[in-house]
Design an enzyme around this catalytic site. Structure first.
Site, PDB file in Angstrom:
ATOM      1  N   HIS A  57       0.813   8.058  12.473  1.00 19.80           N
ATOM      2  CA  HIS A  57       0.801   6.613  12.681  1.00 19.80           C
ATOM      3  C   HIS A  57       1.452   6.186  13.996  1.00 19.80           C
ATOM      4  CE1 HIS A  57      -0.480   6.112   8.554  1.00 19.80           C
ATOM      5  NE2 HIS A  57       0.587   6.745   8.104  1.00 19.80           N
ATOM      6  N   GLU A 157       0.906  12.004  -1.897  1.00 20.69           N
ATOM      7  CA  GLU A 157       0.842  10.562  -1.701  1.00 20.69           C
ATOM      8  C   GLU A 157       0.063   9.831  -2.785  1.00 20.69           C
ATOM      9  OE1 GLU A 157      -0.377   9.648   2.278  1.00 20.69           O
ATOM     10  OE2 GLU A 157       1.004  11.087   3.177  1.00 20.69           O
ATOM     11  N   ASP A 183       3.062   5.287   0.033  1.00 15.49           N
ATOM     12  CA  ASP A 183       1.661   5.632  -0.221  1.00 15.49           C
ATOM     13  C   ASP A 183       1.398   5.814  -1.708  1.00 15.49           C
ATOM     14  OD1 ASP A 183       0.284   6.006   2.504  1.00 15.49           O
ATOM     15  OD2 ASP A 183       2.161   7.089   2.742  1.00 15.49           O
TER      16      ASP A 183
END
Length: 273
Positions: A57, A157, A183
Site C-alpha cells: 500500500h 486476512e 482486513d
C-alpha cells in the site's frame, strides 16, 4: 545497542527479528507512512527490532531498497518488506536488493505459504534464483546463511485463512503467521471496526492457536494492546509510529490549551512544527 559482526556465516548485518524469535522473545517491527532511509534511521534509535517497508500500500520503490536496508543495518534492525502479492520474482528481487524478511498479504492456504518458502529460500529448501546481491559481499557461506537468516511472514486476512491455520503453521520455513485485524474485520462484515466483539474473538482465538503450534504468532498492536496480545502468546508485533505522532500532538495541544486559553478551550494559536 551494538552491531553484531561475527557468525558462522560471516558478518551479520542486522536482522534482530530473527534472533529475537529464535530466542523465544517478542519481536517488534515499527512502521510509518514514510518509506525513506532517513525514517528507518530515525526509528533505529528507538530500539525496535525491525522496520516495516511497505510495498503493498505504501511508497516503497526498488531503488530505495538498498538505502533503507542499509539504514536498518546501522541499528541492527531487520527490514521487513511487504510485497504487494505472492509473486516469486518480487520475493527474490526484494531479498537480493537487501530485505531481511518478507511479508506476504492475503495468504489463505498452506500451499500458498509453501510457495513463499520456495520463492525465498535457496536450494535445497527452496527454488530462489541464484543471485547474491549486496548482502553477500564479504560473507562466507552466503547461501546457507541467507536461508537461515531470512524471516518469512504470512498474513491471514479473512475467515478462510483462519480456518486453515492448523495446516499453515505446519509449513516448514514459515516463521510468523500474522493475523491482520483490519482486513479480517472487513472480511467479516465489520469494516473499520476490528474491535467488534466477533472480530476481536476471532483474532484472539487465531493468535492463541498459532502460538500453541510453536510458530510465532503476529498481529498489529496499537498502543494499549501489548498486554492483550503478549498474554495470548504473540511474538511478532507490528506497530506504527503514526499513533505516537497523533498522541504527542494531542498532548502538546492540550498543554497549549492549559497555558494560553482560559478554561482550557481550543487553542487559537497556530501550531507549526
Amino acid at each position: 545497542m551494538t552491531r553484531e559482526t561475527d557468525s558462522a556465516f560471516g558478518p551479520r548485518r542486522g536482522n534482530r527479528v530473527r534472533r529475537r524469535l529464535d530466542g523465544g522473545g517478542v519481536a517488534v517491527v515499527a512502521a510509518g507512512h514514510s518509506g525513506r532511509a532517513d525514517t528507518a534511521d530515525f526509528v533505529g534509535q528507538l530500539g525496535f527490532d525491525g522496520f516495516w517497508f511497505e510495498g503493498e500500500h505504501g511508497p516503497a520503490t526498488w531503488d530505495a531498497m538498498g538505502d533503507v536496508s542499509r539504514a536498518c543495518e546501522l541499528w541492527g534492525m531487520a527490514m521487513m518488506y511487504r510485497v504487494r502479492t505472492l509473486e516469486p520474482s518480487l520475493v527474490a528481487r526484494a531479498l537480493t536488493l537487501g530485505a531481511h524478511g518478507i511479508v506476504v498479504p492475503q495468504v489463505q492456504t498452506a500451499r500458498e505459504a509453501a510457495e513463499l518458502v520456495a520463492a525465498a529460500k535457496f536450494a535445497p529448501q527452496g527454488r530462489r534464483g541464484v543471485s547474491r546481491g549486496r548482502r553477500s559481499y564479504g560473507v562466507r557461506d552466503f547461501f546457507e546463511g541467507e536461508n537461515a537468516d531470512t524471516v518469512l511472514v504470512v498474513q491471514l486476512e479473512d475467515p478462510k485463512g483462519l480456518a486453515n491455520i492448523d495446516e499453515i503453521v505446519e509449513v516448514p520455513g514459515i516463521d510468523v503467521v500474522f493475523v491482520a485485524p483490519n482486513d479480517l474485520a472487513q472480511a467479516m462484515g465489520h469494516q473499520g471496526d476490528p474491535g467488534h466483539p466477533d472480530v476481536a474473538e476471532a483474532i484472539d482465538h487465531a493468535v492463541s492457536r498459532i502460538a500453541d503450534s510453536g510458530v510465532a504468532a503476529g498481529t498489529f498492536c496499537a498502543p494499549g494492546q501489548v498486554d492483550r496480545f503478549v498474554s495470548l502468546g504473540a511474538r511478532f508485533l507490528y506497530t506504527s509510529y503514526d499513533n505516537w505522532i497523533v498522541e504527542g500532538a494531542r498532548q502538546f495541544q492540550a498543554e497549549l490549551d492549559l497555558a494560553t486559553v482560559p478554561g482550557g478551550g481550543s487553542p487559537t494559536a497556530a501550531i507549526v512544527s
